[in-house]
Design a protein around this motif. Sequence first.
Motif, PDB file in Angstrom:
ATOM      1  N   SER A 191      17.510   2.182   9.109  1.00 22.88           N
ATOM      2  CA  SER A 191      16.758   2.821   9.586  1.00 22.88           C
ATOM      3  C   SER A 191      15.883   3.366   8.492  1.00 22.88           C
ATOM      4  N   ILE A 192      16.688   3.993   7.621  1.00 24.31           N
ATOM      5  CA  ILE A 192      15.932   4.554   6.313  1.00 24.31           C
ATOM      6  C   ILE A 192      15.280   3.597   5.436  1.00 24.31           C
ATOM      7  N   THR A 206      13.922   1.072   6.374  1.00 25.36           N
ATOM      8  CA  THR A 206      13.043   0.520   7.255  1.00 25.36           C
ATOM      9  C   THR A 206      11.973   1.510   6.973  1.00 25.36           C
ATOM     10  N   LEU A 207      12.202   2.877   7.048  1.00 30.26           N
ATOM     11  CA  LEU A 207      11.028   3.651   6.693  1.00 30.26           C
ATOM     12  C   LEU A 207      10.443   3.738   5.207  1.00 30.26           C
ATOM     13  N   LEU A 222       6.811   2.765   3.982  1.00 25.51           N
ATOM     14  CA  LEU A 222       5.704   3.723   3.392  1.00 25.51           C
ATOM     15  C   LEU A 222       5.773   3.252   1.719  1.00 25.51           C
ATOM     16  N   LEU A 230      17.423   8.248  13.783  1.00 26.55           N
ATOM     17  CA  LEU A 230      16.850   7.515  12.697  1.00 26.55           C
ATOM     18  C   LEU A 230      16.415   6.276  13.268  1.00 26.55           C
ATOM     19  N   VAL A 262      12.850   6.714  14.929  1.00 25.93           N
ATOM     20  CA  VAL A 262      11.711   6.709  13.943  1.00 25.93           C
ATOM     21  C   VAL A 262      11.572   5.530  13.274  1.00 25.93           C
ATOM     22  N   ALA A 263      12.544   4.932  13.055  1.00 29.55           N
ATOM     23  CA  ALA A 263      12.206   3.397  12.359  1.00 29.55           C
ATOM     24  C   ALA A 263      11.429   2.592  13.071  1.00 29.55           C
ATOM     25  N   ALA A 287       7.806   3.486  13.682  1.00 28.99           N
ATOM     26  CA  ALA A 287       7.052   3.115  12.236  1.00 28.99           C
ATOM     27  C   ALA A 287       6.683   1.574  12.150  1.00 28.99           C
TER      28      ALA A 287
END
Length: 876
Positions: free
Chosen positions: A140-141, A143-144, A148, A264, A267-268, A271
């Motif tokens: 997930s991190i 992916t974010l 970005l 997470l 959130v991902a 996004a």
Amino acid sequence: MDGRRNPRGSLTAAAGLGAVGLTAALIGGGSSSVIAAVAGVAAGLLAAISLFLAASRAQPGQGLRPAASRWLAMGTLTWLVGIGLRPVADGTPFVLTFADLLLLVGSVLISIGCGTAVTPSAYSRSAFRQAADAYLGAASIFTLGWVLLLGPAFQKAEEPGAFISTLALPIVCLFAACAVAPAVAAARSGGRLVGLAGVIVLGAVTVAEVSTALARLSGDDPPMVTVLVAPAAFLLLAVAPWLDQRRFRKPLPAAVTAATPLVLVAVATVAVAVQAVGGDRDAALSAVAASVVLVLLGRLFVLLVETAGMRRLVDVGERQLRQLAENAGDLVLICDHDGVIREIGAAVQETYGYCPEDLEGHPMFDYIHPEDVPGIHALLRRMTAFEDADGHGTCRIACRVRAADGTWRPTESVATRDVRNEDLILVSVRDMSDQVALRNQVTHLTFHDGVTGLPNRAYFEERAREVLARRGSGSTAVIFLDLDGFTGVNDSVGHASGDYLLGQAARRLRSAVRADDTLARWGGDEFAVLLEGGVSSGADAQTAIDLAERLVRAVSSEPFRVADRDMALTASVGVAFAEDGLPAGDLLRNADVAMSRAKELGGRRVEVFAAQMHAEVVRRLEIAADLQRALLDNQFAIEYQPVVDLATSRVTAVEALVRWWRGSEFVPPEQFLGPAEDTGLIVPLSEWILREACNEVAAWRASSLDIGLSLNLSLRQITAPGFVETISQALTESGLPASALTLEVIEEMLVEDAEDTINKLSQLRALGVRLAIDDFGTGYASLAFLRQLPVDMIKIDPSFVSGLGRDETLTLLTRTIVRLGHDLGLIVVAEGIERPEQLELLREMGCTRGQGYLVGRPMAARGVDSLMRTSLQNTA
């Protein structure tokens, strides 16, 4: 490495080295990679030293584990070698250099150290769930980050394969951080703070490596801020082992740690969806999203299986536990870590008389004895911190519980964490009233006499051994008592009546001894008393003798009424005193020998065992016994030591000194004044000295001899009833003017019971009696009490006078005392003048009066009379 060594020096040296290197790199205008290497080596070295020191100082079961510190230190050392070699390795044509491999290994070792630093939860998740959660969080991190930052950079990359290879190191660091972060966040153990610092280091390394990877692809230097974030995190890791670990033991709620990976993922997902709506579809994101979905499905399946199995186990275990507790007669309750009862079994009503509904929601401490509450609090804290005695979350508790009828019931309990909710504690309580009562009864029968109810010989011997084993056991005494003529009681009225008489004797003896003393029946018609302290001095030894005499009087004061007959008995008593290192058996034997001696001498008497007594105690007791006879037989005499005017050599006063001739033997004052003070005989002795000396000096004054009288006062004399009246009466009967009498006190008397002492001395001063402080300068209260008490005279202690002309310090002190006396308007008398140079120096200092062997030895009254008349003739 010495674990007790203060690490401040080593840490400061490493920090200074890093600061110098970093400053040099900044001043020299080095690249960000060089500055990162310098800062990384300095911070890593500081962290490694700190962690190695923490490992050497760590105590088992307290705070950080040594193994965790070593893993973290080794990982830090590996990382700092890699970061230090990176500026050299960056010149190679490889995408991943050997320095990157060292950084990768170091990050893995640091993650192992983070996991080792904390104690896993008793109900920790399975390995698959942990790995799944770590992957979900990392994916997930990632992916974010891709959405970005990394995605746009990937699109610009000329070689996609090299781009992915460059990101391998930060991806591994990210996964390592996500793998250990949940366990550290949910831990309660003392190493949690260091584990958190390690997770922060992994996160900072991830950020730094992402920045470095992007800089490599673009051919630029990474931003300075991103390359310094890792050294800053290592500085935090260096400090963490030396902070108070207990302040960071509160874990995150289990729901937070469990939900974080899912948050997470959500959130991902948002996004990715936003990016997809914008028309930007990325194959890499699709692959990652697919893998996340698969992992989530696998995690869900495993969770369902584990939940079903755990539910079955919990239900079966709870049923078995409750059935077992009910069959064993135990009470089962559930409380939280604050001791509030959440649920309690119905057995509480049968056992303790409470309704379960009345107890639920109330603290259990309301029903526990106040003396036991602190211990229960400590056990709950230990369970909360997962630091219980056996390491399995279980503690045994012994306490007293108040029943509904107000009685305190002894209980034994086993407390363990509830398998359904680790925030609750399951307690099994067993009432021990019957067992404790039986144990107490057995103990009483074992160590007590069935006839008298007193402790028996076995208890007395054990108690004597315990007392003598303590420090200061020399202040212990044993008294043995035997009933004279008891054999005739058994012969005349039978053994049953004899036992009844022994019960009466025991009650009389019990009323005579002190509450702290141990009275026991030794056997037959013998009794023993153990005095556990306070008999080290002569006066207190006399207290033991007085107790022995009271025991004799208690037995013989009145006849015993047995079988409608009066039986008059007496007692023979022996006393023995302990000495340091004397075995208990020898002390008891000594008392028995002394009792036998008393019986041989006819009974109804007290004998002291002298052979094993300290010689000083024997001497003081003998003198104390003879002092009263000496008073009755007029064995005391008075000598007078002149006090002369140093300027004219005229005798101005005499000091009365008591002398004791015991037959033809002269007893020095220092040998009998102490025992006289201890026994209280100093009071009648001082009153006799006062009357005799006042009469003698009054007669001299009646024959035109202008002379005063000095008398020493004792503390017992001052505190005796009618002290002021006694002085006034002696002056009235002798006709001696009050102004001619000077009473001397030492400084220590003005400190003990100061208010009463000063009040009585002030009353005497109001009568006209003069007051003097004797041995001035040797105490510690002189200056303070010179202001409170109207003193007329100070007498310089002989220890000061002896050093005149030989010791400059004593000469200076003597001169100061003389000057002080003159400034206060007091008469200064120097005691102990024995050499001519002392006399000359005192005259030169301005000391007005003195006494000592040089100016006049103590002498009988006739000698003083002749000396005074000779002095008058010489003056004329």
